[in-house]
Write a protein that holds these residues in place. Structure first.
Motif, PDB file in Angstrom:
ATOM      1  N   ASP A   1       0.839  -1.210   0.000  1.00 33.38           N
ATOM      2  CA  ASP A   1       0.000   0.000   0.000  1.00 33.38           C
ATOM      3  C   ASP A   1       0.866   1.248   0.000  1.00 33.38           C
ATOM      4  O   ASP A   1       0.574   2.228  -0.696  1.00 33.38           O
ATOM      5  CB  ASP A   1      -0.935   0.021   1.222  1.00 33.38           C
ATOM      6  CG  ASP A   1      -2.051  -1.004   1.104  1.00 33.38           C
ATOM      7  OD1 ASP A   1      -2.258  -1.535  -0.018  1.00 33.38           O
ATOM      8  OD2 ASP A   1      -2.710  -1.272   2.126  1.00 33.38           O
ATOM      9  N   LEU A   2       1.939   1.217   0.782  1.00 36.18           N
ATOM     10  CA  LEU A   2       2.857   2.357   0.828  1.00 36.18           C
ATOM     11  C   LEU A   2       3.495   2.571  -0.543  1.00 36.18           C
ATOM     12  O   LEU A   2       3.571   3.699  -1.034  1.00 36.18           O
ATOM     13  CB  LEU A   2       3.941   2.121   1.894  1.00 36.18           C
ATOM     14  CG  LEU A   2       5.039   3.194   1.966  1.00 36.18           C
ATOM     15  CD1 LEU A   2       4.421   4.539   2.361  1.00 36.18           C
ATOM     16  CD2 LEU A   2       6.118   2.779   2.952  1.00 36.18           C
ATOM     17  N   ARG A   3       3.949   1.517  -1.155  1.00 41.85           N
ATOM     18  CA  ARG A   3       4.556   1.623  -2.490  1.00 41.85           C
ATOM     19  C   ARG A   3       3.539   2.158  -3.510  1.00 41.85           C
ATOM     20  O   ARG A   3       3.863   2.982  -4.358  1.00 41.85           O
ATOM     21  CB  ARG A   3       5.077   0.259  -2.952  1.00 41.85           C
ATOM     22  CG  ARG A   3       6.360  -0.138  -2.286  1.00 41.85           C
ATOM     23  CD  ARG A   3       6.877  -1.439  -2.840  1.00 41.85           C
ATOM     24  NE  ARG A   3       8.082  -1.852  -2.122  1.00 41.85           N
ATOM     25  CZ  ARG A   3       8.479  -3.092  -1.991  1.00 41.85           C
ATOM     26  NH1 ARG A   3       7.775  -4.075  -2.546  1.00 41.85           N
ATOM     27  NH2 ARG A   3       9.578  -3.380  -1.322  1.00 41.85           N
ATOM     28  N   THR A   4       2.347   1.671  -3.432  1.00 38.04           N
ATOM     29  CA  THR A   4       1.286   2.125  -4.339  1.00 38.04           C
ATOM     30  C   THR A   4       1.027   3.613  -4.142  1.00 38.04           C
ATOM     31  O   THR A   4       0.933   4.380  -5.110  1.00 38.04           O
ATOM     32  CB  THR A   4      -0.016   1.333  -4.100  1.00 38.04           C
ATOM     33  OG1 THR A   4       0.251  -0.060  -4.304  1.00 38.04           O
ATOM     34  CG2 THR A   4      -1.106   1.788  -5.067  1.00 38.04           C
ATOM     35  N   ARG A   5       0.927   4.052  -2.865  1.00 43.85           N
ATOM     36  CA  ARG A   5       0.723   5.484  -2.585  1.00 43.85           C
ATOM     37  C   ARG A   5       1.895   6.304  -3.108  1.00 43.85           C
ATOM     38  O   ARG A   5       1.710   7.377  -3.691  1.00 43.85           O
ATOM     39  CB  ARG A   5       0.553   5.709  -1.082  1.00 43.85           C
ATOM     40  CG  ARG A   5      -0.876   5.481  -0.595  1.00 43.85           C
ATOM     41  CD  ARG A   5      -1.090   6.056   0.790  1.00 43.85           C
ATOM     42  NE  ARG A   5      -0.072   5.693   1.785  1.00 43.85           N
ATOM     43  CZ  ARG A   5      -0.071   4.592   2.520  1.00 43.85           C
ATOM     44  NH1 ARG A   5      -1.056   3.718   2.378  1.00 43.85           N
ATOM     45  NH2 ARG A   5       0.884   4.357   3.389  1.00 43.85           N
ATOM     46  N   GLN A   6       3.117   5.802  -2.888  1.00 46.72           N
ATOM     47  CA  GLN A   6       4.300   6.543  -3.350  1.00 46.72           C
ATOM     48  C   GLN A   6       4.325   6.627  -4.876  1.00 46.72           C
ATOM     49  O   GLN A   6       4.673   7.666  -5.441  1.00 46.72           O
ATOM     50  CB  GLN A   6       5.580   5.869  -2.842  1.00 46.72           C
ATOM     51  CG  GLN A   6       5.828   6.084  -1.361  1.00 46.72           C
ATOM     52  CD  GLN A   6       7.045   5.309  -0.850  1.00 46.72           C
ATOM     53  OE1 GLN A   6       7.458   4.331  -1.475  1.00 46.72           O
ATOM     54  NE2 GLN A   6       7.581   5.758   0.272  1.00 46.72           N
ATOM     55  N   LEU A   7       3.973   5.530  -5.539  1.00 45.39           N
ATOM     56  CA  LEU A   7       3.926   5.550  -6.996  1.00 45.39           C
ATOM     57  C   LEU A   7       2.862   6.525  -7.496  1.00 45.39           C
ATOM     58  O   LEU A   7       3.078   7.262  -8.457  1.00 45.39           O
ATOM     59  CB  LEU A   7       3.651   4.151  -7.546  1.00 45.39           C
ATOM     60  CG  LEU A   7       4.845   3.182  -7.551  1.00 45.39           C
ATOM     61  CD1 LEU A   7       4.389   1.789  -7.997  1.00 45.39           C
ATOM     62  CD2 LEU A   7       5.935   3.694  -8.476  1.00 45.39           C
ATOM     63  N   CYS A   8       1.715   6.546  -6.813  1.00 46.23           N
ATOM     64  CA  CYS A   8       0.651   7.480  -7.203  1.00 46.23           C
ATOM     65  C   CYS A   8       1.108   8.918  -6.989  1.00 46.23           C
ATOM     66  O   CYS A   8       0.899   9.792  -7.850  1.00 46.23           O
ATOM     67  CB  CYS A   8      -0.626   7.223  -6.405  1.00 46.23           C
ATOM     68  SG  CYS A   8      -1.492   5.733  -6.926  1.00 46.23           S
TER      69      CYS A   8
END
Length: 139
Positions: A5-12
């Motif tokens: 989830d953190l990676r997804t948020r950072q990518l977004c």
């Protein structure tokens, strides 16, 4: 899961930042294009005004020379024909010399303005290429 989830948020967030930068660069490029087009238009207007002024000056000088030549002919009608012919040829030569001089100045002015327009166009083209590359690099 939390790491994903953190990676997804950072990518977004990164994607949003890139999108914002892309939009900012695109806006800057469009602003620069408008600015350069305005400068090109102003340069072209100035060039046209200068050419028009030079043309009017040439026309006025031609009229002055033509009037002076006609006055000379009228005053010297009763003088000896050889003297009249010599003066007529001298004035005609001066007029032609002046025409050549003004036409040379007009050509030089036009060449200078063409070079300025070309340089401005090349600068615009180079900036557009730089912005396009910067946009491509951001993507």
């Amino acid at each position: 899961k939390a790491l994903e989830d953190l990676r997804t948020r950072q990518l977004c967030e990164h994607s949003e930042n890139l999108q914002a930068k892309d939009e900012e660069h695109h806006k800057n490029l469009e602003d620069f294009k408008r600015q350069l087009r305005g400068e090109l238009d102003a340069l072209q207007d100035r060039h046209c005004n200068e050419l028009s002024s030079a043309h009017n000056a040439l026309k006025e000088k031609e009229e002055q020379h033509a009037k002076a030549l006609e006055d000379l002919r009228t005053r010297q009608l009763c003088e000896h024909s050889e003297n009249l012919q010599a003066k007529d040829e001298e004035h005609h030569k001066n007029l032609e010399d002046f025409k050549r001089q003004l036409r040379g100045e007009l050509d030089a002015l036009q060449d200078r303005h063409c070079n300025e327009l070309s340089s401005a166009h090349n600068a615009l083209k180079e900036k557009e290429e730089q912005h396009a590359k910067a946009l491509e690099d951001l993507r």
